[in-house]
Motif scaffolding. Sequence first.
Motif, PDB file in Angstrom:
ATOM      1  N   GLY A  84       0.851  -1.180   0.000  1.00  0.00           N
ATOM      2  CA  GLY A  84       0.000   0.000   0.000  1.00  0.00           C
ATOM      3  C   GLY A  84       0.887   1.229   0.000  1.00  0.00           C
ATOM      4  O   GLY A  84       1.773   1.359   0.851  1.00  0.00           O
ATOM      5  N   ASP A 137      -9.859   3.401  -7.372  1.00  0.00           N
ATOM      6  CA  ASP A 137     -10.083   2.680  -6.118  1.00  0.00           C
ATOM      7  C   ASP A 137     -11.454   2.001  -6.118  1.00  0.00           C
ATOM      8  O   ASP A 137     -12.450   2.592  -6.552  1.00  0.00           O
ATOM      9  CB  ASP A 137      -9.978   3.667  -4.953  1.00  0.00           C
ATOM     10  CG  ASP A 137      -9.654   2.979  -3.633  1.00  0.00           C
ATOM     11  OD1 ASP A 137      -9.378   1.765  -3.629  1.00  0.00           O
ATOM     12  OD2 ASP A 137      -9.667   3.684  -2.603  1.00  0.00           O
ATOM     13  N   GLY A 148      -3.968   1.411  -0.823  1.00  0.00           N
ATOM     14  CA  GLY A 148      -4.077   0.679   0.429  1.00  0.00           C
ATOM     15  C   GLY A 148      -3.395  -0.674   0.449  1.00  0.00           C
ATOM     16  O   GLY A 148      -3.134  -1.219   1.515  1.00  0.00           O
ATOM     17  N   GLY A 149      -3.158  -1.258  -0.721  1.00  0.00           N
ATOM     18  CA  GLY A 149      -2.466  -2.538  -0.798  1.00  0.00           C
ATOM     19  C   GLY A 149      -3.350  -3.753  -0.653  1.00  0.00           C
ATOM     20  O   GLY A 149      -2.841  -4.867  -0.482  1.00  0.00           O
ATOM     21  N   ARG A 150      -4.686  -3.581  -0.736  1.00  0.00           N
ATOM     22  CA  ARG A 150      -5.578  -4.730  -0.554  1.00  0.00           C
ATOM     23  C   ARG A 150      -6.468  -5.014  -1.758  1.00  0.00           C
ATOM     24  O   ARG A 150      -6.443  -6.116  -2.287  1.00  0.00           O
ATOM     25  CB  ARG A 150      -6.469  -4.503   0.672  1.00  0.00           C
ATOM     26  CG  ARG A 150      -5.731  -4.646   1.954  1.00  0.00           C
ATOM     27  CD  ARG A 150      -6.708  -4.891   3.099  1.00  0.00           C
ATOM     28  NE  ARG A 150      -5.956  -5.163   4.297  1.00  0.00           N
ATOM     29  CZ  ARG A 150      -5.808  -4.299   5.284  1.00  0.00           C
ATOM     30  NH1 ARG A 150      -6.371  -3.118   5.232  1.00  0.00           N
ATOM     31  NH2 ARG A 150      -5.102  -4.629   6.341  1.00  0.00           N
TER      32      ARG A 150
END
Length: 155
Positions: free
Chosen positions: A28, A65, A97-99
């Motif tokens: 993220g 996003d 966010g990295g997810r």
Amino acid sequence: MEKDTRAWSENDLGVLTLPSGRLIRGRGLRRPLDPAAPTPAYALYLLGRRPPASSWESRWVHWPDFRLPADHDDARAALTEAWRRAADERVEIACAGGRGRTGTALACLAVLDGVPPTEAVAFVRHHYDPRAVETPWQRRYVRRFGVSGEAQGRG
């Protein structure tokens, strides 16, 4: 300056080991880089707008996003390039966010690496982050990524 050719370590934060043994770091961008951690040789950024310049080679895919990539063909080409390069380079996949987007991309890389499309999200959630791949359309995108030559998940 000499190029650092060390591979990621399986113990590095955010590193996913694919069945082939390829190591890819998910991250993220909201979290700062650990100054002691190695930097990527190549990064794929999945963002709604162009990322700032970095000192390593990178590619940007327009991917807002909680959504899907704006151009599915460009995303497939970028993901395929990242998977190929991960065979002998430190590759990083990152979104804010990295997810969600990162997890979706990692699941697509798992499909490229031989994980069945119906199992790729579970694989990434088990080996990377339990909350990876956040939306139903992202999960559908991963399933469809492996069905044909194109990722056709539109949501």
